[in-house]
Scaffold this active site. Structure first.
Site, PDB file in Angstrom:
ATOM      1  N   SER A 155       0.823  -1.205   0.000  1.00 56.32           N
ATOM      2  CA  SER A 155       0.000   0.000   0.000  1.00 56.32           C
ATOM      3  C   SER A 155       0.859   1.257   0.000  1.00 56.32           C
ATOM      4  O   SER A 155       2.004   1.264   0.458  1.00 56.32           O
ATOM      5  CB  SER A 155      -0.908   0.016   1.230  1.00 56.32           C
ATOM      6  OG  SER A 155      -1.647  -1.167   1.308  1.00 56.32           O
TER       7      SER A 155
HETATM    8  N1  SAH Z   1      -0.711  -4.119   3.691  1.00 53.15           N
HETATM    9  C1  SAH Z   1      -0.188  -4.902   2.610  1.00 53.15           C
HETATM   10  C2  SAH Z   1      -1.185  -4.821   1.497  1.00 53.15           C
HETATM   11  C3  SAH Z   1      -1.171  -5.994   0.617  1.00 53.15           C
HETATM   12  S1  SAH Z   1      -2.366  -5.965  -0.674  1.00 53.15           S
HETATM   13  C4  SAH Z   1       1.149  -4.323   2.204  1.00 53.15           C
HETATM   14  O1  SAH Z   1       1.349  -3.120   2.387  1.00 53.15           O
HETATM   15  O2  SAH Z   1       1.994  -5.049   1.692  1.00 53.15           O
HETATM   16  C5  SAH Z   1      -3.686  -6.881   0.028  1.00 53.15           C
HETATM   17  C6  SAH Z   1      -3.402  -8.287   0.393  1.00 53.15           C
HETATM   18  O3  SAH Z   1      -4.640  -8.875   0.821  1.00 53.15           O
HETATM   19  C7  SAH Z   1      -2.899  -9.174  -0.731  1.00 53.15           C
HETATM   20  O4  SAH Z   1      -1.653  -9.698  -0.365  1.00 53.15           O
HETATM   21  C8  SAH Z   1      -3.947 -10.285  -0.842  1.00 53.15           C
HETATM   22  O5  SAH Z   1      -3.409 -11.556  -1.148  1.00 53.15           O
HETATM   23  C9  SAH Z   1      -4.579 -10.252   0.529  1.00 53.15           C
HETATM   24  N2  SAH Z   1      -5.926 -10.814   0.659  1.00 53.15           N
HETATM   25  C10 SAH Z   1      -6.980 -10.685  -0.177  1.00 53.15           C
HETATM   26  N3  SAH Z   1      -8.062 -11.327   0.323  1.00 53.15           N
HETATM   27  C11 SAH Z   1      -7.686 -11.876   1.515  1.00 53.15           C
HETATM   28  C12 SAH Z   1      -8.349 -12.663   2.510  1.00 53.15           C
HETATM   29  N4  SAH Z   1      -9.632 -13.034   2.398  1.00 53.15           N
HETATM   30  N5  SAH Z   1      -7.638 -13.044   3.601  1.00 53.15           N
HETATM   31  C13 SAH Z   1      -6.331 -12.695   3.738  1.00 53.15           C
HETATM   32  N6  SAH Z   1      -5.658 -11.968   2.830  1.00 53.15           N
HETATM   33  C14 SAH Z   1      -6.322 -11.552   1.735  1.00 53.15           C
END
Ligand code: SAH
Length: 224
Positions: free
Chosen positions: A72
């Site tokens: 993010s």
């Molecule tokens: N805060 C993280 C954002 C990652 S993007 C960072 O800064 O790196 C969002 C993430 O949510 C992705 O890695 C995706 O695989 C995950 N995601 C999507 N649906 C999900 C779920 N139901 N449970 C757990 N993770 C999930």
């Protein structure tokens, strides 16, 4: 007080200046919580991005982390963390741990963080980076975070880092009274950043503006 060791370390960190500039940008964009700014001044974001993106690690924008996902934007991490209003004794649940960067920020502000990620490869890398930084108050787990994580519920704060069509009920159920849930809610390509504060009888629901996140996939999110 700064110890000599810390000073030597920051002198050796080629990204220290870039990180300071990022904090100045966050202040200019309206982040006011000094604890959040201090945590983001400390955690090395470049450790959480792929080698080829390292030079861009402190720009205020999302970057690819592989598997079609993104780390993010720093402003969004700061805003969401500010809205979680964390105290040092809090226990936090994070859904969508991704690279582990936001997890590291949460872990430096709270007592304990449970981070759920649905893609095993990302969770493994995140856990390794968090261990490397010595953040030992984190549990990284693989699974569908839309159903929460009952073993340590209820939580003082829950962060969802992916966009959901609705607010998953299990997450509200797993909040303490007075607990805060921060979650992007809306359409596939554009969401509103929503904060829910759980009340005795009614929950308070606030809208903190537009945002764009990857999809929250799972039982109480988008269909996989
Ligand atoms: N805060 C993280 C954002 C990652 S993007 C960072 O800064 O790196 C969002 C993430 O949510 C992705 O890695 C995706 O695989 C995950 N995601 C999507 N649906 C999900 C779920 N139901 N449970 C757990 N993770 C999930």
């Amino acid at each position: 007080m700064r110890t000599n060791g810390a000073k030597a370390k920051s002198l050796n960190d080629p990204f220290a200046e870039a990180r300071r500039r990022m904090i100045a940008v966050l202040r200019r964009k309206g982040i006011t919580d000094e604890r959040v700014l201090a945590a983001m001044a400390k955690i090395p974001r470049h450790v959480f991005v792929e080698e080829k993106f390292r030079s861009q690690a402190y720009e205020d924008r999302p970057l690819p982390i592989g598997c079609g996902q993104t780390i993010s934007q720093p402003f969004m991490v700061a805003l969401m963390t500010q809205l979680l209003d964390l105290r040092p004794e809090d226990r936090v649940l994070e859904i969508g741990g991704g690279s582990g960067y936001h997890t590291a920020i949460l872990a430096s502000l709270a007592r304990q963080v449970v981070s759920i990620e649905r893609i095993p490869e990302l969770a493994e890398k995140a856990a390794a980076r968090l261990a490397q930084l010595g953040l030992d108050n984190v549990i990284v787990t693989v699974g569908d975070g839309t159903t929460g994580w009952s073993p340590l519920a209820p939580y003082d704060a829950i962060l969802v880092a992916a966009g959901s069509p609705d607010i998953p009920q299990p997450l509200i159920d797993q909040l303490h009274i007075g607990g805060r849930l921060v979650i992007p809610v809306g359409e596939e390509r554009l969401q509103r950043l929503i904060r829910v504060i759980k009340g005795e009888r009614e929950n308070r629901i606030e809208d903190h503006g537009g945002c764009v996140f990857v999809k929250l996939l799972g039982q109480h999110g988008w269909e996989e």
